[in-house]
Design a protein around this motif. Structure first.
Motif, PDB file in Angstrom:
ATOM      1  N   UNK A 114       0.811  -1.218   0.000  1.00 22.16           N
ATOM      2  CA  UNK A 114       0.000   0.000   0.000  1.00 22.16           C
ATOM      3  C   UNK A 114       0.849   1.274   0.000  1.00 22.16           C
ATOM      4  N   UNK A 115       2.172   1.086   0.008  1.00 17.99           N
ATOM      5  CA  UNK A 115       3.097   2.220  -0.043  1.00 17.99           C
ATOM      6  C   UNK A 115       2.889   3.199   1.112  1.00 17.99           C
ATOM      7  N   UNK A 116       2.800   2.661   2.327  1.00 17.12           N
ATOM      8  CA  UNK A 116       2.745   3.501   3.525  1.00 17.12           C
ATOM      9  C   UNK A 116       3.917   3.120   4.426  1.00 17.12           C
ATOM     10  N   UNK A 117       4.301   4.054   5.294  1.00 21.45           N
ATOM     11  CA  UNK A 117       5.507   3.870   6.094  1.00 21.45           C
ATOM     12  C   UNK A 117       5.261   3.501   7.550  1.00 21.45           C
ATOM     13  N   UNK A 118       4.007   3.528   7.995  1.00 18.94           N
ATOM     14  CA  UNK A 118       3.733   3.220   9.398  1.00 18.94           C
ATOM     15  C   UNK A 118       2.309   2.708   9.560  1.00 18.94           C
ATOM     16  N   UNK A 119       2.017   2.262  10.776  1.00 18.95           N
ATOM     17  CA  UNK A 119       0.707   1.687  11.052  1.00 18.95           C
ATOM     18  C   UNK A 119      -0.391   2.753  10.978  1.00 18.95           C
ATOM     19  N   UNK A 120      -0.049   3.987  11.326  1.00 18.00           N
ATOM     20  CA  UNK A 120      -1.034   5.062  11.210  1.00 18.00           C
ATOM     21  C   UNK A 120      -1.479   5.222   9.755  1.00 18.00           C
ATOM     22  N   UNK A 121      -0.543   5.069   8.826  1.00 17.22           N
ATOM     23  CA  UNK A 121      -0.883   5.137   7.407  1.00 17.22           C
ATOM     24  C   UNK A 121      -1.804   4.006   6.995  1.00 17.22           C
ATOM     25  N   UNK A 122      -1.548   2.809   7.528  1.00 16.55           N
ATOM     26  CA  UNK A 122      -2.449   1.679   7.261  1.00 16.55           C
ATOM     27  C   UNK A 122      -3.851   1.992   7.761  1.00 16.55           C
ATOM     28  N   UNK A 123      -3.918   2.563   8.954  1.00 16.50           N
ATOM     29  CA  UNK A 123      -5.217   2.895   9.551  1.00 16.50           C
ATOM     30  C   UNK A 123      -5.959   3.909   8.695  1.00 16.50           C
ATOM     31  N   UNK A 124      -5.253   4.939   8.236  1.00 22.79           N
ATOM     32  CA  UNK A 124      -5.882   5.962   7.397  1.00 22.79           C
ATOM     33  C   UNK A 124      -6.435   5.356   6.111  1.00 22.79           C
ATOM     34  N   UNK A 125      -5.647   4.490   5.472  1.00 21.73           N
ATOM     35  CA  UNK A 125      -6.116   3.850   4.239  1.00 21.73           C
ATOM     36  C   UNK A 125      -7.310   2.946   4.497  1.00 21.73           C
ATOM     37  N   UNK A 126      -7.272   2.205   5.602  1.00 23.11           N
ATOM     38  CA  UNK A 126      -8.382   1.312   5.935  1.00 23.11           C
ATOM     39  C   UNK A 126      -9.667   2.106   6.132  1.00 23.11           C
ATOM     40  N   UNK A 127      -9.566   3.227   6.814  1.00 25.37           N
ATOM     41  CA  UNK A 127     -10.748   4.064   7.036  1.00 25.37           C
ATOM     42  C   UNK A 127     -11.248   4.667   5.725  1.00 25.37           C
ATOM     43  N   UNK A 128     -10.322   5.145   4.913  1.00 17.88           N
ATOM     44  CA  UNK A 128     -10.703   5.754   3.639  1.00 17.88           C
ATOM     45  C   UNK A 128     -11.367   4.730   2.718  1.00 17.88           C
ATOM     46  N   UNK A 129     -10.918   3.468   2.792  1.00 13.68           N
ATOM     47  CA  UNK A 129     -11.466   2.411   1.943  1.00 13.68           C
ATOM     48  C   UNK A 129     -12.717   1.774   2.525  1.00 13.68           C
ATOM     49  N   UNK A 130     -13.080   2.177   3.746  1.00 14.89           N
ATOM     50  CA  UNK A 130     -14.272   1.608   4.376  1.00 14.89           C
ATOM     51  C   UNK A 130     -14.056   0.204   4.905  1.00 14.89           C
ATOM     52  N   UNK A 131     -12.805  -0.164   5.180  1.00  8.15           N
ATOM     53  CA  UNK A 131     -12.511  -1.497   5.713  1.00  8.15           C
ATOM     54  C   UNK A 131     -13.041  -1.637   7.129  1.00  8.15           C
ATOM     55  N   UNK A 132     -13.085  -0.520   7.860  1.00 11.50           N
ATOM     56  CA  UNK A 132     -13.621  -0.521   9.218  1.00 11.50           C
ATOM     57  C   UNK A 132     -14.638   0.606   9.340  1.00 11.50           C
ATOM     58  N   UNK A 133     -15.506   0.502  10.310  1.00 10.21           N
ATOM     59  CA  UNK A 133     -16.597   1.465  10.459  1.00 10.21           C
ATOM     60  C   UNK A 133     -16.284   2.588  11.442  1.00 10.21           C
ATOM     61  N   UNK A 134     -15.056   2.631  11.958  1.00  8.82           N
ATOM     62  CA  UNK A 134     -14.701   3.644  12.948  1.00  8.82           C
ATOM     63  C   UNK A 134     -14.793   5.045  12.357  1.00  8.82           C
ATOM     64  N   UNK A 135     -15.099   6.026  13.210  1.00 13.64           N
ATOM     65  CA  UNK A 135     -15.144   7.423  12.795  1.00 13.64           C
ATOM     66  C   UNK A 135     -13.780   8.071  12.876  1.00 13.64           C
TER      67      UNK A 135
END
Length: 86
Positions: A44-65
């Motif tokens: 996913x071309x991200x450098x940290x776990x925060x980046x993974x979280x941002x992508x997951x939220x943007x893609x709707x992988x999780x329902x968190x706000x």
């Protein structure tokens, strides 16, 4: 793209779970979970776990706000610090 297992791990990372918690929940070894995280970051071309979280939220992988996303990202980064001490 990500495998079904990687998506499962990504969802839990985005929900703020530590690698240890994910390993227990999915009956995986701790190193396996860490390997999934590293592989996903490369894919996913991200450098940290925060980046993974941002992508997951943007893609709707999780329902968190948005507020939960910030908290999950901070919690996941703390997990990285713990991992270095083992």
């Amino acid at each position: 793209g990500l495998s079904p297992r990687e998506l499962q791990v990504l969802r839990l990372v985005a929900e703020g779970k530590t690698s240890k918690e994910i390993a227990v929940m999915l009956d995986l070894g701790l190193q396996t979970v860490r390997s999934y995280r590293k592989t996903m970051m490369k894919k996913l071309n991200v450098n940290n776990v925060a980046g993974l979280t941002q992508l997951a939220l943007a893609a709707g992988v999780t329902q968190f706000g948005a507020v939960a996303a910030v908290a999950a990202g901070a919690h996941a980064e703390e997990d990285d610090d713990e991992a270095d001490g083992e």
